[in-house]
Design a protein around this motif. Sequence first.
Motif, mmCIF file in Angstrom:
data_model
loop_
_atom_site.group_PDB
_atom_site.id
_atom_site.type_symbol
_atom_site.label_atom_id
_atom_site.label_comp_id
_atom_site.label_asym_id
_atom_site.label_seq_id
_atom_site.Cartn_x
_atom_site.Cartn_y
_atom_site.Cartn_z
ATOM 1 N N LEU A 123 28.009 24.933 43.458
ATOM 2 C CA LEU A 123 28.433 26.066 42.749
ATOM 3 C C LEU A 123 30.028 26.210 43.030
ATOM 4 O O LEU A 123 30.191 26.090 44.214
ATOM 5 N N LEU A 124 30.752 26.115 42.050
ATOM 6 C CA LEU A 124 32.191 26.264 41.972
ATOM 7 C C LEU A 124 32.905 27.655 41.813
ATOM 8 O O LEU A 124 32.244 28.245 40.709
ATOM 9 N N ASP A 125 34.018 27.977 42.294
ATOM 10 C CA ASP A 125 34.846 28.891 41.787
ATOM 11 C C ASP A 125 34.128 30.330 42.047
ATOM 12 O O ASP A 125 34.730 31.465 41.323
ATOM 13 N N GLU A 126 33.367 30.583 43.137
ATOM 14 C CA GLU A 126 32.981 31.822 43.424
ATOM 15 C C GLU A 126 34.236 32.826 43.862
ATOM 16 O O GLU A 126 34.040 33.970 43.423
ATOM 17 N N ASP A 127 35.186 32.552 44.535
ATOM 18 C CA ASP A 127 36.401 32.805 44.742
ATOM 19 C C ASP A 127 37.124 33.582 43.466
ATOM 20 O O ASP A 127 37.675 34.678 43.572
ATOM 21 N N GLU A 128 37.471 32.971 42.374
ATOM 22 C CA GLU A 128 37.886 33.316 41.141
ATOM 23 C C GLU A 128 36.941 34.466 40.548
ATOM 24 O O GLU A 128 37.568 35.501 40.030
ATOM 25 N N LEU A 129 35.617 34.315 40.685
ATOM 26 C CA LEU A 129 34.885 35.366 40.074
ATOM 27 C C LEU A 129 35.069 36.557 40.936
ATOM 28 O O LEU A 129 35.268 37.760 40.429
ATOM 29 N N GLU A 130 34.978 36.793 42.186
ATOM 30 C CA GLU A 130 35.223 37.880 43.146
ATOM 31 C C GLU A 130 36.668 38.439 42.621
ATOM 32 O O GLU A 130 36.961 39.597 42.715
ATOM 33 N N MET A 131 37.712 37.483 42.595
ATOM 34 C CA MET A 131 39.092 37.996 42.510
ATOM 35 C C MET A 131 39.211 38.979 41.099
ATOM 36 O O MET A 131 39.865 39.723 40.981
ATOM 37 N N ALA A 132 38.515 38.260 40.081
ATOM 38 C CA ALA A 132 38.415 38.906 38.944
ATOM 39 C C ALA A 132 37.880 40.032 38.846
ATOM 40 O O ALA A 132 38.381 41.169 38.337
ATOM 41 N N LEU A 133 36.630 40.481 39.624
ATOM 42 C CA LEU A 133 36.405 41.760 39.809
ATOM 43 C C LEU A 133 37.090 42.602 40.626
ATOM 44 O O LEU A 133 37.400 43.557 40.112
ATOM 45 N N ASN A 134 37.537 41.928 41.929
ATOM 46 C CA ASN A 134 38.400 42.897 42.459
ATOM 47 C C ASN A 134 39.878 43.517 41.938
ATOM 48 O O ASN A 134 40.623 44.456 41.943
ATOM 49 N N TYR A 135 40.307 42.782 41.015
ATOM 50 C CA TYR A 135 41.575 43.132 40.190
ATOM 51 C C TYR A 135 41.254 43.597 38.728
ATOM 52 O O TYR A 135 42.115 43.815 38.144
ATOM 53 N N GLY A 136 40.000 43.873 38.578
ATOM 54 C CA GLY A 136 39.616 44.656 37.510
ATOM 55 C C GLY A 136 39.673 43.786 36.221
ATOM 56 O O GLY A 136 39.789 44.423 34.925
ATOM 57 N N LEU A 137 39.408 42.515 36.245
ATOM 58 C CA LEU A 137 39.488 41.615 35.285
ATOM 59 C C LEU A 137 38.414 41.781 34.433
ATOM 60 O O LEU A 137 38.293 41.501 33.029
ATOM 61 N N ILE A 138 37.320 41.952 35.266
ATOM 62 C CA ILE A 138 35.873 42.111 35.011
ATOM 63 C C ILE A 138 35.170 43.229 35.350
ATOM 64 O O ILE A 138 35.798 43.706 36.471
#
Length: 164
Positions: free
Chosen positions: A117-132
């Motif tokens: 599984l790749l890019d879990e950090d990107e998903l977390e950041m998207a949530l933290n920054y309100g992008l998703i």
Amino acid sequence: MTAKIHLVYKRIPNRVLERDDEVIADLGNIIVARSRFEGMPAPLKVKGVKVIDNGYGMVYFAFIGENYDILKVYDGEGNFKGLYIDILAYTKREGNTLEMLDLFLDIFVFPDGEAFLLDEDELEMALNYGLIDKETFDLARSAAQGILERLKRGEFPPEVIWRY
């Protein structure tokens, strides 16, 4: 003349990749197309192994109505490197146009079946920054976990990808 499909691949917050790819097979709810990786700032390495780079080839499978696509990746010499699975919010088709919305998470499966599984950090950041929102975050995680579980049981990928 070779049939083409127009791909519109969206990435949150506002990146859009558009290109015309060669159609290998149009199965209605599954489009099989061929393309090349271009414009990557750096190669993708998994477990220290370069698995995707500019100039590498792909045969991709767009599953209309599903929340993933599958890319069969080949290096510059045509050697099969593995499967790259994008987790998507949606895959839509209108005529000869495919539209997909990327949800950050990806899975790479080596030819021996080992999956990462790749890019879990990107998903977390998207949530933290309100992008998703949390619902989209949960959708991405659930889709990825479902695919990883199906891989372990030998129920994934769909058989159609081994025909092309």
